[in-house]
Enzyme design. Structure first.
Site, PDB file in Angstrom:
ATOM      1  N   ASP A  13       0.852  -1.202   0.000  1.00  0.00           N
ATOM      2  CA  ASP A  13       0.000   0.000   0.000  1.00  0.00           C
ATOM      3  C   ASP A  13       0.889   1.255   0.000  1.00  0.00           C
ATOM      4  OD1 ASP A  13      -0.810   0.548   3.530  1.00  0.00           O
ATOM      5  OD2 ASP A  13       0.968  -0.371   2.606  1.00  0.00           O
ATOM      6  N   ASP A  18       6.781   1.206   1.916  1.00  0.00           N
ATOM      7  CA  ASP A  18       6.510   0.219   0.853  1.00  0.00           C
ATOM      8  C   ASP A  18       7.415   0.491  -0.348  1.00  0.00           C
ATOM      9  OD1 ASP A  18       3.835   1.069   2.279  1.00  0.00           O
ATOM     10  OD2 ASP A  18       3.493  -0.983   1.610  1.00  0.00           O
ATOM     11  N   ASN A  40      -2.493   2.782   3.411  1.00  0.00           N
ATOM     12  CA  ASN A  40      -1.944   4.118   3.704  1.00  0.00           C
ATOM     13  C   ASN A  40      -2.737   5.210   3.003  1.00  0.00           C
ATOM     14  OD1 ASN A  40       0.266   3.493   5.399  1.00  0.00           O
ATOM     15  ND2 ASN A  40       1.438   2.766   3.627  1.00  0.00           N
ATOM     16  N   THR A 123       2.915  -6.035   2.704  1.00  0.00           N
ATOM     17  CA  THR A 123       3.410  -4.939   3.563  1.00  0.00           C
ATOM     18  C   THR A 123       2.308  -3.896   3.799  1.00  0.00           C
ATOM     19  OG1 THR A 123       4.246  -3.673   1.660  1.00  0.00           O
ATOM     20  CG2 THR A 123       5.763  -5.241   2.709  1.00  0.00           C
ATOM     21  N   PHE A 163      -1.203  -0.679  12.392  1.00  0.00           N
ATOM     22  CA  PHE A 163      -2.086  -0.198  11.322  1.00  0.00           C
ATOM     23  C   PHE A 163      -2.503  -1.302  10.337  1.00  0.00           C
ATOM     24  CE2 PHE A 163      -3.928   2.927   8.557  1.00  0.00           C
ATOM     25  CZ  PHE A 163      -3.641   2.508   7.261  1.00  0.00           C
ATOM     26  N   ASN A 164      -1.549  -2.052   9.786  1.00  0.00           N
ATOM     27  CA  ASN A 164      -1.901  -3.042   8.756  1.00  0.00           C
ATOM     28  C   ASN A 164      -2.899  -4.067   9.289  1.00  0.00           C
ATOM     29  OD1 ASN A 164      -0.230  -1.888   6.840  1.00  0.00           O
ATOM     30  ND2 ASN A 164       1.500  -3.246   7.285  1.00  0.00           N
ATOM     31  N   HIS A 238       9.478   0.296   8.097  1.00  0.00           N
ATOM     32  CA  HIS A 238       8.872  -1.006   8.401  1.00  0.00           C
ATOM     33  C   HIS A 238       9.016  -2.039   7.268  1.00  0.00           C
ATOM     34  CE1 HIS A 238       6.623   1.229  11.559  1.00  0.00           C
ATOM     35  NE2 HIS A 238       6.323   2.091  10.619  1.00  0.00           N
ATOM     36  N   ASP A 239       8.542  -1.677   6.089  1.00  0.00           N
ATOM     37  CA  ASP A 239       8.228  -2.698   5.077  1.00  0.00           C
ATOM     38  C   ASP A 239       9.408  -3.453   4.466  1.00  0.00           C
ATOM     39  OD1 ASP A 239       5.361  -0.776   3.916  1.00  0.00           O
ATOM     40  OD2 ASP A 239       5.599  -2.186   5.560  1.00  0.00           O
TER      41      ASP A 239
HETATM   42  O1  RIB Z   1       2.198   0.290  10.748  1.00  0.00           O
HETATM   43  C1  RIB Z   1       3.141   0.401   9.713  1.00  0.00           C
HETATM   44  C2  RIB Z   1       2.618  -0.185   8.441  1.00  0.00           C
HETATM   45  O2  RIB Z   1       1.433   0.498   8.049  1.00  0.00           O
HETATM   46  C3  RIB Z   1       3.587  -0.026   7.251  1.00  0.00           C
HETATM   47  O3  RIB Z   1       3.410  -1.078   6.357  1.00  0.00           O
HETATM   48  C4  RIB Z   1       3.142   1.253   6.627  1.00  0.00           C
HETATM   49  O4  RIB Z   1       3.485   1.325   5.242  1.00  0.00           O
HETATM   50  C5  RIB Z   1       1.651   1.153   6.793  1.00  0.00           C
HETATM   51  O5  RIB Z   1       1.164   0.319   5.745  1.00  0.00           O
HETATM   52 CA    CA Z   2       2.832  -0.562   4.006  1.00  0.00          CA
END
Ligand code: RIB
Ligand code: CA
Length: 311
Positions: A13, A18, A40, A123, A163-164, A238-239
């Site tokens: 996303d 990403d 996102n 991701t 979040f994901n 993160h990704d």
């Molecule tokens: O919480 C972080 C994640 O949520 C990452 O993958 C960021 O790109 C969002 O998608």
């Molecule tokens: Ca992401």
């Protein structure tokens, strides 16, 4: 003896981090396709951004658009982190064209049925992956596994939920219980991997336009992170951790644990419940929980990957 790059489908996303994951995947894996999901930013934006990144890297992989909304909950986005476009902060080109299809789930199913041993690397929210596993239960035994960014021992969207996972807990529950190899790069890991200014400058010092674009994206991403967090040096990137878990496993510490997803909790929906009890009767582990990263070495992987595409 050099091993062939792992075949993967990157489900994402974009999203600043990403975008970095796409660079590392393009350099170190065989990207069979990029699939996009609402997260996102709305699906139209994440798909546009994925095509832009594919174009900037000169990749041949197709981009297939996927789920516009989660399985049962309303869509949520993160403009407060990534901006309205999902990748604010850089001078980006227009995408070269539309996605190859709007059937990411069909692409995932067809690709994994045509070729055994594909890694699914999500991701973003897990809606596409869950829909593929639910529509084609045979995939669970055909894929090499799932290496995802999500969850962890604490949340960022609520005290409990990352979040994901929070975007689509029902989808995450399907993924975490699918029964095959599963790697989780959660917030407790990714917050060890920050785009501190010195690391962003390593990118900006590289030749070519791509480095400028990515350094600008990382500066924007770190700006929103620093404005929202106490005591953080830069954005948690993160990704790419979900990709490097496959391409550079030696960079990580990990524990094999039982992880489930809470889908009913009023305050805990979207929590990845990691069973850390030192008891004999705990449920069978189902997840490689990444607990540590050699952050400097990991950042060098990113810098080297960007260098590969910089000219
Ligand atoms: O919480 C972080 C994640 O949520 C990452 O993958 C960021 O790109 C969002 O998608
Ligand atoms: Ca992401």
């Amino acid at each position: 003896m050099s091993t062939a790059p792992l075949p993967i489908i990157l489900d994402c996303d974009p999203g600043h981090d990403d975008a970095i994951a796409i660079v590392v995947a393009a350099r170190h894996t065989e990207v069979l396709g990029i699939t996009t999901v609402s997260g996102n930013a709305p699906l139209s934006a994440t798909t546009r951004n994925a095509i832009i990144m594919r174009d900037l890297l000169g990749m041949s992989a197709p981009v297939h658009a996927g789920a516009e909304v989660p399985l049962v909950r309303p869509a949520r986005h993160a403009a407060y982190v990534h901006g309205k476009s999902g990748m604010d902060g850089a001078d980006l080109p227009e995408p070269s064209g539309p996605p190859a299809s709007r059937d990411a789930v069909g692409f995932i199913i067809d690709t994994c049925r045509a070729q055994e041993g594909v890694w699914l690397v999500p991701t973003g929210p897990l809606t596409n992956i869950a829909l593929a596993l639910r529509s084609a239960p045979d995939l669970a035994a055909r894929i090499a596994g799932i290496s995802l960014m999500g969850g962890g021992t604490f949340g960022n969207s609520t005290a409990a939920a990352e979040f994901n996972i929070l975007c689509d807990p029902e989808a995450a529950d399907i993924v975490f219980s699918y029964g095959g190899p599963l790697i989780m790069a959660g917030l407790d890991l990714t917050h060890q991997f920050q785009a501190v200014p010195a690391r962003v400058e390593m990118v900006r010092a590289l030749p070519g336009h791509l480095a400028v674009v990515l350094a600008d994206l990382l500066d924007f991403f770190s700006g929103t992170y620093r404005s929202r967090h106490h005591g953080i040096g830069g954005a948690a990137v993160h990704d790419p951790c979900a990709v490097m878990a496959l391409t550079h496993p030696h960079l990580f510490q990990r524990k094999f644990a039982h992880v489930e997803v809470e889908i009913h909790g009023t305050r805990t929906a979207g929590m990845t419940v990691i069973d850390q009890r030192a008891l004999r009767e705990v449920p069978e582990p189902n997840c490689d929980w990444l607990t540590g990263i050699d952050a400097d070495a990991g950042w060098q992987v990113i810098v080297d990957a960007i260098t590969h595409f910089s000219h």
